[in-house]
Design a protein around this motif. Sequence first.
Motif, PDB file in Angstrom:
ATOM      1  N   GLU A   1       0.846  -1.207   0.000  1.00  0.00           N
ATOM      2  CA  GLU A   1       0.000   0.000   0.000  1.00  0.00           C
ATOM      3  C   GLU A   1       0.882   1.260   0.000  1.00  0.00           C
ATOM      4  O   GLU A   1       0.521   2.277  -0.568  1.00  0.00           O
ATOM      5  CB  GLU A   1      -0.901   0.045   1.242  1.00  0.00           C
ATOM      6  N   ASN A   2       2.033   1.164   0.668  1.00  0.00           N
ATOM      7  CA  ASN A   2       2.912   2.332   0.783  1.00  0.00           C
ATOM      8  C   ASN A   2       3.823   2.527  -0.422  1.00  0.00           C
ATOM      9  O   ASN A   2       4.528   3.526  -0.509  1.00  0.00           O
ATOM     10  CB  ASN A   2       3.779   2.216   2.048  1.00  0.00           C
ATOM     11  N   ASP A   3       3.851   1.552  -1.310  1.00  0.00           N
ATOM     12  CA  ASP A   3       4.701   1.641  -2.497  1.00  0.00           C
ATOM     13  C   ASP A   3       3.868   2.220  -3.636  1.00  0.00           C
ATOM     14  O   ASP A   3       3.005   1.561  -4.195  1.00  0.00           O
ATOM     15  CB  ASP A   3       5.208   0.229  -2.851  1.00  0.00           C
ATOM     16  N   LYS A   4       4.165   3.473  -3.972  1.00  0.00           N
ATOM     17  CA  LYS A   4       3.296   4.184  -4.927  1.00  0.00           C
ATOM     18  C   LYS A   4       3.366   3.598  -6.339  1.00  0.00           C
ATOM     19  O   LYS A   4       2.509   3.890  -7.172  1.00  0.00           O
ATOM     20  CB  LYS A   4       3.654   5.684  -4.958  1.00  0.00           C
ATOM     21  N   SER A   5       4.390   2.777  -6.615  1.00  0.00           N
ATOM     22  CA  SER A   5       4.457   2.211  -7.976  1.00  0.00           C
ATOM     23  C   SER A   5       3.531   0.988  -8.116  1.00  0.00           C
ATOM     24  O   SER A   5       3.263   0.525  -9.222  1.00  0.00           O
ATOM     25  CB  SER A   5       5.885   1.813  -8.323  1.00  0.00           C
ATOM     26  N   ILE A   6       3.067   0.466  -6.991  1.00  0.00           N
ATOM     27  CA  ILE A   6       2.191  -0.720  -7.039  1.00  0.00           C
ATOM     28  C   ILE A   6       0.729  -0.276  -7.065  1.00  0.00           C
ATOM     29  O   ILE A   6       0.281   0.465  -6.200  1.00  0.00           O
ATOM     30  CB  ILE A   6       2.404  -1.613  -5.793  1.00  0.00           C
ATOM     31  N   ARG A   7      -0.016  -0.752  -8.069  1.00  0.00           N
ATOM     32  CA  ARG A   7      -1.449  -0.394  -8.130  1.00  0.00           C
ATOM     33  C   ARG A   7      -2.348  -1.618  -8.039  1.00  0.00           C
ATOM     34  O   ARG A   7      -3.544  -1.480  -7.797  1.00  0.00           O
ATOM     35  CB  ARG A   7      -1.733   0.386  -9.423  1.00  0.00           C
ATOM     36  N   GLY A   8      -1.789  -2.786  -8.273  1.00  0.00           N
ATOM     37  CA  GLY A   8      -2.635  -3.984  -8.236  1.00  0.00           C
ATOM     38  C   GLY A   8      -1.937  -5.129  -7.526  1.00  0.00           C
ATOM     39  O   GLY A   8      -0.708  -5.245  -7.585  1.00  0.00           O
ATOM     40  N   VAL A   9      -2.718  -5.944  -6.818  1.00  0.00           N
ATOM     41  CA  VAL A   9      -2.149  -7.079  -6.084  1.00  0.00           C
ATOM     42  C   VAL A   9      -2.987  -8.330  -6.362  1.00  0.00           C
ATOM     43  O   VAL A   9      -4.218  -8.281  -6.337  1.00  0.00           O
ATOM     44  CB  VAL A   9      -2.106  -6.795  -4.562  1.00  0.00           C
ATOM     45  N   ILE A  10      -2.278  -9.412  -6.622  1.00  0.00           N
ATOM     46  CA  ILE A  10      -2.939 -10.712  -6.838  1.00  0.00           C
ATOM     47  C   ILE A  10      -2.663 -11.601  -5.633  1.00  0.00           C
ATOM     48  O   ILE A  10      -1.516 -11.745  -5.208  1.00  0.00           O
ATOM     49  CB  ILE A  10      -2.397 -11.392  -8.119  1.00  0.00           C
ATOM     50  N   LEU A  11      -3.723 -12.160  -5.070  1.00  0.00           N
ATOM     51  CA  LEU A  11      -3.569 -13.108  -3.959  1.00  0.00           C
ATOM     52  C   LEU A  11      -3.655 -14.519  -4.525  1.00  0.00           C
ATOM     53  O   LEU A  11      -4.585 -14.841  -5.273  1.00  0.00           O
ATOM     54  CB  LEU A  11      -4.688 -12.943  -2.922  1.00  0.00           C
ATOM     55  N   THR A  12      -2.706 -15.344  -4.156  1.00  0.00           N
ATOM     56  CA  THR A  12      -2.732 -16.725  -4.636  1.00  0.00           C
ATOM     57  C   THR A  12      -1.953 -17.610  -3.679  1.00  0.00           C
ATOM     58  O   THR A  12      -1.334 -17.128  -2.733  1.00  0.00           O
ATOM     59  CB  THR A  12      -2.164 -16.797  -6.085  1.00  0.00           C
ATOM     60  N   SER A  13      -2.013 -18.910  -3.925  1.00  0.00           N
ATOM     61  CA  SER A  13      -1.277 -19.831  -3.055  1.00  0.00           C
ATOM     62  C   SER A  13       0.010 -20.257  -3.739  1.00  0.00           C
ATOM     63  O   SER A  13       0.021 -20.541  -4.937  1.00  0.00           O
ATOM     64  CB  SER A  13      -2.161 -21.054  -2.799  1.00  0.00           C
ATOM     65  N   ASP A  14       1.075 -20.278  -2.968  1.00  0.00           N
ATOM     66  CA  ASP A  14       2.292 -20.886  -3.456  1.00  0.00           C
ATOM     67  C   ASP A  14       1.985 -22.382  -3.489  1.00  0.00           C
ATOM     68  O   ASP A  14       1.152 -22.845  -2.740  1.00  0.00           O
ATOM     69  CB  ASP A  14       3.426 -20.602  -2.440  1.00  0.00           C
ATOM     70  N   SER A  15       2.656 -23.139  -4.372  1.00  0.00           N
ATOM     71  CA  SER A  15       2.293 -24.565  -4.383  1.00  0.00           C
ATOM     72  C   SER A  15       2.755 -25.205  -3.087  1.00  0.00           C
ATOM     73  O   SER A  15       3.864 -24.979  -2.623  1.00  0.00           O
ATOM     74  CB  SER A  15       2.913 -25.263  -5.588  1.00  0.00           C
ATOM     75  N   LEU A  16       1.857 -25.987  -2.506  1.00  0.00           N
ATOM     76  CA  LEU A  16       2.144 -26.575  -1.200  1.00  0.00           C
ATOM     77  C   LEU A  16       2.559 -28.025  -1.345  1.00  0.00           C
ATOM     78  O   LEU A  16       2.013 -28.759  -2.134  1.00  0.00           O
ATOM     79  CB  LEU A  16       0.889 -26.535  -0.314  1.00  0.00           C
ATOM     80  N   LYS A  17       3.525 -28.408  -0.550  1.00  0.00           N
ATOM     81  CA  LYS A  17       3.874 -29.823  -0.456  1.00  0.00           C
ATOM     82  C   LYS A  17       3.519 -30.263   0.955  1.00  0.00           C
ATOM     83  O   LYS A  17       3.881 -29.615   1.921  1.00  0.00           O
ATOM     84  CB  LYS A  17       5.374 -30.005  -0.661  1.00  0.00           C
ATOM     85  N   ARG A  18       2.821 -31.365   1.070  1.00  0.00           N
ATOM     86  CA  ARG A  18       2.445 -31.850   2.388  1.00  0.00           C
ATOM     87  C   ARG A  18       3.556 -32.707   2.977  1.00  0.00           C
ATOM     88  O   ARG A  18       4.203 -33.471   2.266  1.00  0.00           O
ATOM     89  CB  ARG A  18       1.160 -32.675   2.319  1.00  0.00           C
ATOM     90  N   GLY A  19       3.803 -32.514   4.295  1.00  0.00           N
ATOM     91  CA  GLY A  19       4.911 -33.211   4.938  1.00  0.00           C
ATOM     92  C   GLY A  19       4.655 -34.680   5.206  1.00  0.00           C
ATOM     93  O   GLY A  19       5.582 -35.454   5.339  1.00  0.00           O
ATOM     94  N   ASN A  20       3.362 -35.108   5.263  1.00  0.00           N
ATOM     95  CA  ASN A  20       3.122 -36.477   5.698  1.00  0.00           C
ATOM     96  C   ASN A  20       3.053 -37.470   4.537  1.00  0.00           C
ATOM     97  O   ASN A  20       2.658 -38.592   4.703  1.00  0.00           O
ATOM     98  CB  ASN A  20       1.861 -36.566   6.560  1.00  0.00           C
ATOM     99  N   GLN A  21       3.403 -37.007   3.329  1.00  0.00           N
ATOM    100  CA  GLN A  21       3.512 -37.946   2.231  1.00  0.00           C
ATOM    101  C   GLN A  21       4.952 -37.919   1.717  1.00  0.00           C
ATOM    102  O   GLN A  21       5.663 -36.955   1.925  1.00  0.00           O
ATOM    103  CB  GLN A  21       2.597 -37.550   1.061  1.00  0.00           C
ATOM    104  N   THR A  22       5.334 -38.988   1.047  1.00  0.00           N
ATOM    105  CA  THR A  22       6.667 -39.014   0.481  1.00  0.00           C
ATOM    106  C   THR A  22       6.703 -38.079  -0.715  1.00  0.00           C
ATOM    107  O   THR A  22       5.893 -38.204  -1.621  1.00  0.00           O
ATOM    108  CB  THR A  22       6.994 -40.437  -0.017  1.00  0.00           C
ATOM    109  N   LYS A  23       7.634 -37.136  -0.724  1.00  0.00           N
ATOM    110  CA  LYS A  23       7.711 -36.248  -1.882  1.00  0.00           C
ATOM    111  C   LYS A  23       8.304 -37.009  -3.073  1.00  0.00           C
ATOM    112  O   LYS A  23       9.163 -37.849  -2.914  1.00  0.00           O
ATOM    113  CB  LYS A  23       8.582 -35.038  -1.551  1.00  0.00           C
ATOM    114  N   VAL A  24       7.812 -36.667  -4.248  1.00  0.00           N
ATOM    115  CA  VAL A  24       8.301 -37.322  -5.462  1.00  0.00           C
ATOM    116  C   VAL A  24       9.705 -36.814  -5.760  1.00  0.00           C
ATOM    117  O   VAL A  24      10.004 -35.638  -5.589  1.00  0.00           O
ATOM    118  CB  VAL A  24       7.346 -36.988  -6.617  1.00  0.00           C
TER     119      VAL A  24
END
Length: 325
Positions: free
Chosen positions: A78-101
């Motif tokens: 909000e304080n950065d005057k060059s920013i006018r738009g913001v996208i909210l999204t999820s970073d891809s999540l990896k779950r800890g209780n499964q074996t990662k590929v």
Amino acid sequence: MAMALRAASRVLLRAGSRLGRREAVDGARRFANKRVLVETEGAAGATRIAVMKFRNPPVNSLSLDFLTEFVISLEKLENDKSIRGVILTSDSLKRGNQTKVAATEKTEEKRATRDHGGRLQERPGIFSAGLDLLEMYGRNPAHYAEYWKAVQELWLRLYLSSLTLMSAINGASPAGGCLLAITCDYRIMADNPKYTIGLNESLLGIVAPFWLKDNYVNTIGHRAAERALQLGTLFPPAEALKVGVVDEVVPEDQVHSKTLSVMAKWLAIPDHSRQLTKTMMRKATADNLIKQREADIQNFASFISRDSIQKSLHMYLEKLKHKKG
Ligand SMILES: CCCCCCCCCCCCC/C=C/C(=O)SCCNC(=O)CCNC(=O)[C@H](O)C(C)(C)COP(=O)(O)OP(=O)(O)OC[C@H]1O[C@@H](n2cnc3c(N)ncnc32)[C@H](O)[C@@H]1OP(=O)(O)O
């Protein structure tokens, strides 16, 4: 109102720096704390947009730490005057209780996990699982009050933001996840029937607060909200589009690019007229909370402390824990 928000934000900023949460600063183009990654796009000196990626494993729940870091990041934007738009999204999540590929496997397989038989198992993405149930269960009234104040703060900041906010909904988005989405000016959801969105509080034995209900009514209309809130409906993408919880549904791999192109159209509108219009549409709803914030906190703390409500939350948590078994 502005003074109250500034004071609350100073408290959050102090808390943030005390905890030393900021991990990396890379010029003005990328900054991160532990749970929110912010990347900016666009040339230096020109209008830029920022992408706020949630990364609070396992399910991007809105824990107190997450809320604090989120509001700090939003305030910086909000304080950065060059920013006018913001996208909210999820970073891809990896779950800890499964074996990662293994990283050597094909790209599409990297996003999957293995089940106990070693077979690849596609797991649904998660935008946000909503409020952190562990912040509302088994704690004391002072903690509930602190937590609820942070939830209110997040909602007010987002709902009244002068930035153009869009959500790129790339996973499940129940309750508080839906809250994040419906505070935005525009919502684009991935076309994956495993992902659902809505306010499902009634299924947990709890009740959405009046200001979130108002936000929902403003988004989908009174009758649709009345029905969806009582039933705790979680809408798959096509139904979410039909009822108006989201504005567009696009193939999963196009969510980001589509959001960028819609954002470009919104940013072609002069800021001052768009912002004044947004305020005109939203101020009365936000003022309803602002004038009774303290009473709302007390209501929440006493409601959530009730034995019957704690019992409902306990049962819901147990259900989540055992659903895999
Ligand atoms: C008289 C009236 C007065 C009114 C006064 C006002 C009162 C106000 C009352 C309060 C109302 C507040 C509004 C509430 C909003 C909320 O947001 S409540 C939270 C709602 N969220 C959910 O229901 C989502 C629950 N989670 C899921 O459905 C699934 O987890 C998922 C998101 C679809 C992901 O599924 P999957 O990939 O299969 O992962 P899981 O195995 O289920 O989960 C992994 C671990 O994460 C834990 N977890 C899940 N969600 C949460 C959460 N919201 N908070 C905390 N933890 C969560 C889950 O238990 C798993 O844990 P482990 O078993 O330990 O691995």
